[in-house]
Structures are given as C-alpha cells and as structure tokens.
Design a protein around this motif. Structure first.
Motif, PDB file in Angstrom:
ATOM      1  N   ASP A 247       5.774   0.572  -0.521  1.00 26.59           N
ATOM      2  CA  ASP A 247       5.119   1.854  -0.788  1.00 26.59           C
ATOM      3  C   ASP A 247       3.964   1.632  -1.749  1.00 26.59           C
ATOM      4  OD1 ASP A 247       6.445   4.005   0.603  1.00 26.59           O
ATOM      5  OD2 ASP A 247       8.227   3.463  -0.544  1.00 26.59           O
ATOM      6  N   GLY A 248       2.843   2.305  -1.502  1.00 26.20           N
ATOM      7  CA  GLY A 248       1.697   2.200  -2.407  1.00 26.20           C
ATOM      8  C   GLY A 248       0.499   2.870  -1.802  1.00 26.20           C
ATOM      9  N   ALA A 249      -0.121   3.809  -2.585  1.00 27.14           N
ATOM     10  CA  ALA A 249      -1.281   4.536  -2.051  1.00 27.14           C
ATOM     11  C   ALA A 249      -2.430   3.572  -1.786  1.00 27.14           C
ATOM     12  CB  ALA A 249      -1.718   5.618  -3.039  1.00 27.14           C
TER      13      ALA A 249
ATOM     14  N   LYS B 297      -2.558   6.048   1.412  1.00 24.29           N
ATOM     15  CA  LYS B 297      -2.414   7.362   0.796  1.00 24.29           C
ATOM     16  C   LYS B 297      -2.016   8.384   1.858  1.00 24.29           C
ATOM     17  CE  LYS B 297      -4.764  10.624  -2.231  1.00 24.29           C
ATOM     18  NZ  LYS B 297      -6.021  10.930  -2.972  1.00 24.29           N
ATOM     19  N   GLY B 298      -0.988   9.179   1.573  1.00 25.87           N
ATOM     20  CA  GLY B 298      -0.495  10.174   2.529  1.00 25.87           C
ATOM     21  C   GLY B 298       0.517   9.626   3.500  1.00 25.87           C
ATOM     22  N   GLU B 299       0.878   8.369   3.367  1.00 25.91           N
ATOM     23  CA  GLU B 299       1.825   7.750   4.284  1.00 25.91           C
ATOM     24  C   GLU B 299       2.875   7.008   3.473  1.00 25.91           C
ATOM     25  OE1 GLU B 299       1.598   4.932   8.241  1.00 25.91           O
ATOM     26  OE2 GLU B 299       0.362   4.419   6.523  1.00 25.91           O
ATOM     27  N   THR B 300       4.133   7.034   3.910  1.00 28.84           N
ATOM     28  CA  THR B 300       5.205   6.305   3.242  1.00 28.84           C
ATOM     29  C   THR B 300       5.453   4.994   3.951  1.00 28.84           C
ATOM     30  OG1 THR B 300       6.951   7.324   4.574  1.00 28.84           O
ATOM     31  CG2 THR B 300       6.278   8.489   2.559  1.00 28.84           C
ATOM     32  N   ALA B 301       6.181   4.110   3.271  1.00 29.83           N
ATOM     33  CA  ALA B 301       6.541   2.836   3.891  1.00 29.83           C
ATOM     34  C   ALA B 301       7.418   3.051   5.112  1.00 29.83           C
ATOM     35  CB  ALA B 301       7.255   1.949   2.867  1.00 29.83           C
ATOM     36  N   ASP B 302       8.278   4.094   5.110  1.00 29.14           N
ATOM     37  CA  ASP B 302       9.124   4.378   6.273  1.00 29.14           C
ATOM     38  C   ASP B 302       8.269   4.691   7.498  1.00 29.14           C
ATOM     39  OD1 ASP B 302      10.977   4.102   4.340  1.00 29.14           O
ATOM     40  OD2 ASP B 302      11.586   6.210   4.295  1.00 29.14           O
TER      41      ASP B 302
ATOM     42  N   PRO C 118      -1.163 -15.129  -3.108  1.00 29.35           N
ATOM     43  CA  PRO C 118      -1.342 -15.236  -1.650  1.00 29.35           C
ATOM     44  C   PRO C 118       0.000 -15.312  -0.935  1.00 29.35           C
ATOM     45  CG  PRO C 118      -1.902 -17.296  -2.769  1.00 29.35           C
ATOM     46  CD  PRO C 118      -1.741 -16.280  -3.832  1.00 29.35           C
ATOM     47  N   ALA C 119       0.099 -14.575   0.194  1.00 28.24           N
ATOM     48  CA  ALA C 119       1.353 -14.548   0.942  1.00 28.24           C
ATOM     49  C   ALA C 119       1.606 -15.904   1.587  1.00 28.24           C
ATOM     50  CB  ALA C 119       1.289 -13.470   2.016  1.00 28.24           C
ATOM     51  N   PRO C 120       2.879 -16.331   1.673  1.00 32.60           N
ATOM     52  CA  PRO C 120       3.193 -17.601   2.344  1.00 32.60           C
ATOM     53  C   PRO C 120       2.801 -17.532   3.823  1.00 32.60           C
ATOM     54  CG  PRO C 120       5.045 -16.826   1.027  1.00 32.60           C
ATOM     55  CD  PRO C 120       4.064 -15.699   1.093  1.00 32.60           C
ATOM     56  N   ARG C 121       2.693 -18.704   4.428  1.00 35.38           N
ATOM     57  CA  ARG C 121       2.320 -18.772   5.842  1.00 35.38           C
ATOM     58  C   ARG C 121       3.401 -18.115   6.693  1.00 35.38           C
ATOM     59  NH1 ARG C 121       0.781 -24.316   9.156  1.00 35.38           N
ATOM     60  NH2 ARG C 121       0.242 -23.299  11.152  1.00 35.38           N
ATOM     61  N   GLY C 122       2.953 -17.247   7.611  1.00 33.03           N
ATOM     62  CA  GLY C 122       3.884 -16.559   8.499  1.00 33.03           C
ATOM     63  C   GLY C 122       4.392 -15.234   7.958  1.00 33.03           C
ATOM     64  N   VAL C 123       3.994 -14.845   6.745  1.00 31.55           N
ATOM     65  CA  VAL C 123       4.464 -13.604   6.140  1.00 31.55           C
ATOM     66  C   VAL C 123       3.284 -12.659   5.974  1.00 31.55           C
ATOM     67  CG1 VAL C 123       5.581 -12.527   4.143  1.00 31.55           C
ATOM     68  CG2 VAL C 123       6.321 -14.779   4.938  1.00 31.55           C
ATOM     69  N   ARG C 124       3.409 -11.446   6.486  1.00 33.59           N
ATOM     70  CA  ARG C 124       2.382 -10.410   6.383  1.00 33.59           C
ATOM     71  C   ARG C 124       2.866  -9.384   5.357  1.00 33.59           C
ATOM     72  NH1 ARG C 124       2.808  -8.889  11.011  1.00 33.59           N
ATOM     73  NH2 ARG C 124       1.176 -10.097  12.034  1.00 33.59           N
ATOM     74  N   VAL C 125       2.030  -9.059   4.341  1.00 32.04           N
ATOM     75  CA  VAL C 125       2.367  -8.099   3.290  1.00 32.04           C
ATOM     76  C   VAL C 125       1.518  -6.853   3.497  1.00 32.04           C
ATOM     77  CG1 VAL C 125       2.522  -7.661   0.815  1.00 32.04           C
ATOM     78  CG2 VAL C 125       2.943  -9.962   1.708  1.00 32.04           C
ATOM     79  N   LEU C 126       2.173  -5.706   3.700  1.00 27.78           N
ATOM     80  CA  LEU C 126       1.469  -4.437   3.924  1.00 27.78           C
ATOM     81  C   LEU C 126       1.891  -3.414   2.869  1.00 27.78           C
ATOM     82  CD1 LEU C 126       1.803  -4.065   7.813  1.00 27.78           C
ATOM     83  CD2 LEU C 126      -0.067  -5.083   6.510  1.00 27.78           C
TER      84      LEU C 126
END
Length: 466
Positions: free
Chosen positions: A390-392, A412-417, A400-408
C-alpha cells in the motif's frame, strides 16, 4: 483547701472599708477564726482573684504573686491557686484591692452582697465568694448558706445519680429478662429441632443398616461372578493367543505376496514412466512446432508489467469470469507444489505478510526483509514474483529489487487489494497464479478469477526454511 485567716477589718489605717459597719470606730474588733469554705466556693474565690490579678498595678501585686500574674489565664488559677489563697489570707490590703475590682465587675450582684443581701436567683457559690472577699455584715452566714446549698445540690445530685442507676439497673434487669425469655424460646425451638433431627438420624441409621446388608449380599454375588468371569477371561486369552499365532502366519504369507506385488508394480511403473516421457516429449515437440508456426518471438514484458505501468481502473470495470483452476485451500504445503508448476506467478500482499510475521520491525525493515526472501524464492524456482505494498506514491530510497522480483505500490485512490485483483485479471487463463494473503476479501476476490489463494503463514514458513 479552705481559705482561713485571722480577720481584722481595721488592721491598717489605709485599708478601704467596703460597706462594713463600724469601720471608723477606734475600739478593736475581736478576731474570729476563718470559716471553712466549701471546695466550689474556694475555687471560685481563686478564679475571681486570678482574673483581676493582671489588672492591678505592679506595686500593688504582692511579690509572691508577681510571677503568677504573668501566667496565661487558664494556667493562672490552676497553678497559682496555693499562692493566691495564702496571700488572700495573709494580706487584708491585697484582699481589699482585689475585692474592689471584683465587685466592680460583678455589678448589681456585687452591690447586693455588699448590702448584706443575696438575690434568690443568684448562684450561692458566686454569692459566697463575693461575700468572703467583701466581708459585709452577715458574710459568714452567706458562706454557711452557700455551703448548705452546695451540699444540698451535691446530695440532690447523688440522689439523682442513685435514682438513675436504679432505673438503669431496672431497665437492664427487664432487658435481661426479655433476653432470657427469647433465649428460652430459642432453646425450646432448638431442642424440638434436635429431637426431630435425632429421629431423622435414627431413621437414616436404620436405612443405612439395611443398605449395608443389601450391599454385602451384592458384593458376595459380585465376587462369585468375578470368579466366573476370570475363568472365561482365561479361556478367551488362550483363544486369543492361538488366533494371534494364526494371524502372524497369515501376515507372513501376506508380506511374501506383497513383495511379489511390489516387484510387479515396479515393472509396471517403469512401463508407465516410459509412456509418460513419450507423451511429454510429444507435447513439447508439438509446442515447439506451434511456436514456430505462429512465429511467436520471446517477449520482454509480462502481463503484470502492463498492470504495473497503468493507472488504477475506474470503479465498475469489467470483471473476468471465474475459472475452474481456483482452489479453496490454505495448506502451507501447497505453496511448494504450486510454485513447482510451469511458469507460475507468485503475487504477495506485502504488508499483510510482514505485519503478521515480523510486525515488531519498522516498515522499511519489513519491506527489505520480505523482498530479500522473495529474491531467494525467485532464484530457486525461476518463477515470476510480484510483491504489492500500500502507498499513494512510490517510496524513495528503496534498495534495488532482486532479480525476478517485481515491487509495486498502489497508486493514489487505489488499495493494494485492488491492485492484486488487477494483476490476477491480467494473466491469461490457464497460467497458475498464486496469491499469498490472509485477508479473506482478497482471497475470495482472486479465487473468483482463477487464482490459488494461500495464507500468509505458508509463505512465512517457506521463507524460514530458506
């Protein structure tokens, strides 16, 4: 102590005479002994003298009383009483000076005493004290009358006290009689109750004796039955031993037959493995031929990358239909099975996992620990891994994210769910998508779109093993 002194009203030419007849005569007056004063009168004389003592000029205060005159009012009459009484007896001039001030303070009562009369309503003690100090004609009679009044009052008080004590004793006696009657009634009631209980106890004793006899009879019968059953149990144990020996013999025969069956099964499994390998090889060759025929080049973007780059969808967007690949399970052991599927996509509800597993850390440490662990899973399995927080806006300063891992991060106005559900809807039907979250709404939402929901504990245990 009684105030006594030889009385001489004409002992000094300077001594003022306060209403005493014959004060100017030259003939000497016979000296009469001092009367014995009642205790209340003596105390009142000392109190009156102590009250006026500080008001006398210093040269008129006798030397023995000058220290007493400096006492506090409540201590002056108590501590200086002996000295004051002695001085009043020995010093007529001092007594005359004290009398002048006391009579002035007494007002009409003092004037009446000087005249040799006492009002009927006046306190006899006060009248006697003033009469002793002023010494008018008949002052001894006034003191004697005061003593008789004091004694009569004391006798009356004693009689009243005796009457009160008699009344109290009578009341206590009446109360004791009433209490005795009540206690007698209680004792009679208690005696009746005890007799009734005694009768009940006797009846219970008879019943218990009868029950005891019946119990002893049943015990004898039970002993006989026990001996019979022991004989039967011994015979049954012997039969069971014989049956156990026969069962062991049958088990040995079954184990031999099982060995033969295992050998046959192993040979049959070898044939099945050969058939399965041939089938997979055929499917692989067919997939290669289909890719060549469709001229599909390798892609550098996956469906989740398109979702990550897009803004949040508007409410009411079209929902993907349910798929038959959804499974209702939270078994932690299924995570390894699902990640072993080809081209599996692992989607993780970030804060839902970190706050359940290591919520005592700061948010930055939680994110770093989870992303590092997911990097290890991606390296071991080769699967696509996406973690959503969660984060606006995107948080700056992330490693930096490890290889093969996507961080999203949700916009704003949207939840992680909601972002997780969009990621699941973007995947093609048939691709295994595993969503890790202990949120019931997230699990129900992704299950309707064909994903495999698993609880946060399954991932936490998988990370603990890494």
């Amino acid at each position: 102590m009684p105030l006594t002194e030889p009385h001489d009203d004409h002992s000094s030419a300077e001594e003022p005479v306060l209403g005493v007849p014959g004060a100017g005569e030259d003939a000497p007056t016979p000296v009469e002994p001092e009367p014995t004063l009642p205790e209340p009168v003596r105390q009142r004389i000392v109190t009156l003298t102590a009250a006026v003592l500080p008001g006398l000029p210093a040269d008129e205060v006798p030397v023995p009383l000058r220290r007493v005159a400096k006492f506090a009012p409540n201590r002056r009459a108590r501590l200086g009483a002996p000295a004051i009484a002695a001085q009043l007896t020995a010093d007529p001039l001092f007594r005359q000076r004290v009398t002048a001030r006391v009579l002035a303070d007494a007002g009409d009562l003092g004037a009446a005493v000087v005249e040799g009369t006492a009002p009927a309503a006046a306190d006899p003690v006060e009248v006697a004290a003033l009469a002793y100090l002023a010494r008018p004609r008949g002052w001894r009679e006034l003191i004697e009358a005061s003593g008789e009044a004091v004694r009569a009052e004391a006798d009356s008080a004693v009689v009243a006290e005796l009457v009160r004590e008699a009344e109290q004793r009578a009341a206590r006696a009446e109360h004791d009689r009433a209490v005795a009657r009540v206690e007698a009634e209680k004792l009679r009631d208690e005696l009746a109750r005890v007799r009734e209980e005694l009768g009940q106890l006797r009846e219970e004793a008879r019943q218990l004796a009868r029950t005891l006899r019946e119990t002893q009879a049943r015990e004898r019968k039970a002993t006989e039955l026990l001996a019979t059953e022991r004989g039967r149990a011994a015979r049954a144990a012997a039969d069971a031993d014989a049956e156990l020996r026969r069962a062991r013999a049958r088990l040995a025969e079954a184990e031999a037959a099982a060995g033969v069956a295992r050998a046959s099964a192993k040979e049959a499994r070898s044939v099945d493995d050969a058939r399965l390998w041939l089938l997979l090889e055929t499917i692989g060759q067919a997939a290669v031929g289909l890719r060549r025929e469709l001229a599909l080049d390798p892609v550098d973007k996956l469906p989740a990358d398109f979702v990550a780059g897009a803004f949040a969808e508007q409410p009411g967007a079209a929902q993907a239909g349910p798929s038959t690949r959804a499974r209702d399970t939270d078994d932690p052991a299924r995570l390894d099975q699902l990640l072993a599927l080809p081209r599996a996509h692992l989607v993780v509800d970030g804060y839902n996992v970190t706050k359940r597993g290591f919520g005592e850390m700061s948010l930055e440490q939680q994110r770093k620990r989870l992303i590092t662990g997911l990097g290890g899973i991606a390296a071991q399995t080769g699967d696509e891994v996406t973690v959503v927080f969660d984060g606006a806006e995107r948080i700056h300063g992330l490693p930096p994210a490890p290889r093969g891992v996507r961080v999203l991060f949700s916009r704003k106005g949207e939840t992680a769910d909601e972002l997780i559900r969009r990621l699941v809807r973007a995947e093609p039907a048939g691709r295994p998508v595993v969503v890790v979250s202990s949120d019931r709404e997230v699990a129900d939402g992704v299950r309707r779109h064909g994903a495999y929901p698993l609880g946060a504990d399954s991932l936490l245990r998988r990370l603990a093993r890494s």
